[in-house]
Write an enzyme that holds these catalytic residues in place. Structure first.
Site, PDB file in Angstrom:
ATOM      1  N   GLY A  23      13.423 -11.304   4.075  1.00 37.61           N
ATOM      2  CA  GLY A  23      13.536 -10.391   5.218  1.00 37.61           C
ATOM      3  C   GLY A  23      12.725 -10.849   6.417  1.00 37.61           C
ATOM      4  N   GLY A  26      13.261  -9.270  10.426  1.00 40.93           N
ATOM      5  CA  GLY A  26      12.970  -7.903  10.870  1.00 40.93           C
ATOM      6  C   GLY A  26      11.599  -7.776  11.514  1.00 40.93           C
ATOM      7  N   LEU A  27      11.252  -6.546  11.883  1.00 49.70           N
ATOM      8  CA  LEU A  27       9.961  -6.254  12.524  1.00 49.70           C
ATOM      9  C   LEU A  27       8.802  -6.743  11.653  1.00 49.70           C
ATOM     10  CD1 LEU A  27       8.147  -4.679  14.625  1.00 49.70           C
ATOM     11  CD2 LEU A  27       8.437  -2.683  13.155  1.00 49.70           C
ATOM     12  N   VAL A  28       8.800  -6.361  10.387  1.00 51.23           N
ATOM     13  CA  VAL A  28       7.701  -6.703   9.472  1.00 51.23           C
ATOM     14  C   VAL A  28       7.761  -8.172   9.059  1.00 51.23           C
ATOM     15  CG1 VAL A  28       6.731  -6.255   7.182  1.00 51.23           C
ATOM     16  CG2 VAL A  28       7.452  -4.349   8.622  1.00 51.23           C
ATOM     17  N   SER A 120       6.532   2.093   2.284  1.00 47.77           N
ATOM     18  CA  SER A 120       6.477   2.919   3.486  1.00 47.77           C
ATOM     19  C   SER A 120       5.688   4.179   3.154  1.00 47.77           C
ATOM     20  CB  SER A 120       7.897   3.283   3.909  1.00 47.77           C
ATOM     21  OG  SER A 120       7.903   4.478   4.650  1.00 47.77           O
ATOM     22  N   SER A 121       5.035   4.740   4.155  1.00 48.15           N
ATOM     23  CA  SER A 121       4.232   5.940   3.898  1.00 48.15           C
ATOM     24  C   SER A 121       5.105   7.163   3.598  1.00 48.15           C
ATOM     25  CB  SER A 121       3.300   6.222   5.082  1.00 48.15           C
ATOM     26  OG  SER A 121       4.045   6.340   6.273  1.00 48.15           O
ATOM     27  N   CYS A 122       6.431   7.055   3.757  1.00 49.80           N
ATOM     28  CA  CYS A 122       7.306   8.203   3.461  1.00 49.80           C
ATOM     29  C   CYS A 122       7.447   8.438   1.959  1.00 49.80           C
ATOM     30  CB  CYS A 122       8.681   8.011   4.086  1.00 49.80           C
ATOM     31  SG  CYS A 122       9.668   6.764   3.263  1.00 49.80           S
ATOM     32  N   TYR A 149      15.749   6.913   0.630  1.00 50.39           N
ATOM     33  CA  TYR A 149      14.966   5.711   0.943  1.00 50.39           C
ATOM     34  C   TYR A 149      13.631   5.740   0.204  1.00 50.39           C
ATOM     35  CZ  TYR A 149      12.304   2.387   3.817  1.00 50.39           C
ATOM     36  OH  TYR A 149      11.519   1.343   4.253  1.00 50.39           O
ATOM     37  N   LYS A 153      12.017   3.142  -2.709  1.00 45.22           N
ATOM     38  CA  LYS A 153      10.705   2.488  -2.591  1.00 45.22           C
ATOM     39  C   LYS A 153       9.795   2.846  -3.768  1.00 45.22           C
ATOM     40  CE  LYS A 153      11.105   0.066   1.169  1.00 45.22           C
ATOM     41  NZ  LYS A 153      11.016  -1.401   1.108  1.00 45.22           N
ATOM     42  N   THR A 177       1.601   2.445   7.429  1.00 48.48           N
ATOM     43  CA  THR A 177       1.871   3.624   8.252  1.00 48.48           C
ATOM     44  C   THR A 177       2.960   3.269   9.266  1.00 48.48           C
ATOM     45  OG1 THR A 177       0.812   5.331   9.570  1.00 48.48           O
ATOM     46  CG2 THR A 177       0.088   3.067   9.972  1.00 48.48           C
ATOM     47  N   LEU A 179       4.756   1.559  11.997  1.00 44.58           N
ATOM     48  CA  LEU A 179       4.521   0.234  12.582  1.00 44.58           C
ATOM     49  C   LEU A 179       5.236   0.096  13.920  1.00 44.58           C
ATOM     50  CD1 LEU A 179       5.166  -1.804   9.329  1.00 44.58           C
ATOM     51  CD2 LEU A 179       2.933  -1.410  10.385  1.00 44.58           C
ATOM     52  N   HIS A 192      12.502   4.050  16.117  1.00 43.46           N
ATOM     53  CA  HIS A 192      11.355   4.896  15.809  1.00 43.46           C
ATOM     54  C   HIS A 192      10.637   5.284  17.109  1.00 43.46           C
ATOM     55  CE1 HIS A 192      11.962   3.051  11.743  1.00 43.46           C
ATOM     56  NE2 HIS A 192      11.751   4.301  11.406  1.00 43.46           N
ATOM     57  N   TRP A 215      11.627  14.718  22.865  1.00 45.99           N
ATOM     58  CA  TRP A 215      11.961  15.691  21.813  1.00 45.99           C
ATOM     59  C   TRP A 215      10.738  16.444  21.315  1.00 45.99           C
ATOM     60  CZ3 TRP A 215      16.141  14.457  17.657  1.00 45.99           C
ATOM     61  CH2 TRP A 215      17.359  14.161  18.301  1.00 45.99           C
TER      62      TRP A 215
END
Length: 332
Positions: A23, A26-28, A120-122, A149, A153, A177, A179, A192, A215
């Site tokens: 991966g 991607g961002l990470v 992920s923190s979720c 999701y 994880k 957390t 990112l 995000h 929002w």
């Protein structure tokens, strides 16, 4: 300035370690790749999704047999914001489970001793006490919007934990957390918080709009970590002779500090240089009131975040401006 924590210089043996980074676009993943290159890892194995479909077990098994990596960093995942998670729940659980099952199992079959799994923190219960400690995992119901999701994880964490207990592997799970940073997704439908704020303020500045409407109420609190600080944690682990023994093999990666969304919006407004007003659409959802990580395990490991919020946001905005000058533009 460099954000990499150098633990002495890497030995020849460490520099030659074959690291499979899954991966890397991607961002990470792209941040971890930059970090590995700065740490002078000379043997990083990469595959695009077109070259290797990690949801396909046969392809993944062939890859591990041919490449024989010694360390694996699993940053590949199907990710998205609230909207995407809500609209495609099946894809979010199915694709992530398939990637984890194939990569973790085939790594183990191929004799890989060290693996870093990015979660992920979720994964933590919706109503867990704050700040979130690693041991709160599976102590209560999950947030409904990203439950598929989060469950995927959690299954990955359980696989790593079971392999460590039963077979003595060193498979660690890093739970970052929220990112942000270069290569983020700036599509307003699926992005995000940070990229959405940067884009909204930037477009309002360009258009000379007097007000930006955001929002919710602005009162929920969010913890933000620059993705290069997370990448430094992965590099630090690569440098260690022995990995610490953590219960569940789980380590939170965050700053241990948060701010209200209204405060974050003001900081982004300042970085972007927009001088209009902010208004709040309280008819829109606020999301979780607070999600702050307890990062004492990560600090005990010798890691700490280096990039302050304002500096990190400035770098991200500079990346966004530069990406707009390229033919493909920023994602979104």
């Amino acid at each position: 300035g460099s954000t990499i924590i150098m633990v002495g210089a890497l030995t020849e043996q460490q520099r030659a370690t074959r690291v499979f980074l899954a991966g890397h676009t991607g961002l990470v993943g792209s941040a971890i790749l930059r970090s590995l290159q700065e740490c002078r890892y000379e043997n990083v194995v990469l595959r695009t999704h077109a070259e290797l479909d990690l949801t396909d077990q046969a392809q993944t098994r062939t890859f591990f047999a041919q490449e024989q990596p010694q360390m694996v960093i699993l940053a590949a995942a199907r990710v998205g914001g609230i909207m995407a998670n809500w609209e495609y729940p099946y894809e979010f659980i199915q694709e992530n489970l398939a990637i984890e099952l194939n990569v973790i199992h085939e790594a183990f079959r191929a004799g890989v001793k060290r693996l870093i799994f990015l979660g992920s923190s979720c994964i933590y219960p919706k109503l867990a006490p704050q700040p979130l400690k690693e041991e709160y995992l599976l102590t209560g119901p999950l947030e409904e919007t990203n439950r598929p999701y989060a469950l995927a994880k959690i299954a990955g964490i359980e696989m790593c934990r079971s392999l460590n207990r039963q077979y003595g592997t060193s498979y660690l799970c890093l739970m970052p957390t929220n990112l942000y940073g270069p290569n983020d997704n700036f599509d307003l439908e699926t992005s995000h918080l940070v990229p959405a704020l940067i884009r909204k303020f930037h477009e309002a500045k360009v258009a000379g709009a007097p007000t930006v409407t955001l929002w919710g109420t602005g009162t929920p609190r969010r913890e933000l970590l620059h993705v290069d600080d997370l990448a430094a944690a992965a590099c630090l682990l690569g440098d260690m002779e022995e990995w610490p023994e953590f219960p569940e093999g789980l380590v939170n990666i965050g700053t241990g500090e948060d701010a209200t969304i209204a405060e974050l919006a003001k900081t982004v407004r300042r970085v972007v240089g927009y001088d209009g007003d902010i208004s709040w659409d309280a008819g829109r959802p606020d999301g979780t009131p607070r999600k702050l990580l307890d990062v004492s395990r990560a600090l005990a490991m010798g890691w700490k975040p280096r990039i302050g919020l304002e500096e990190g946001l400035r770098r991200t905005y500079e990346w966004y401006l530069a990406a707009q000058q390229t033919p493909e533009g920023p994602r979104g």
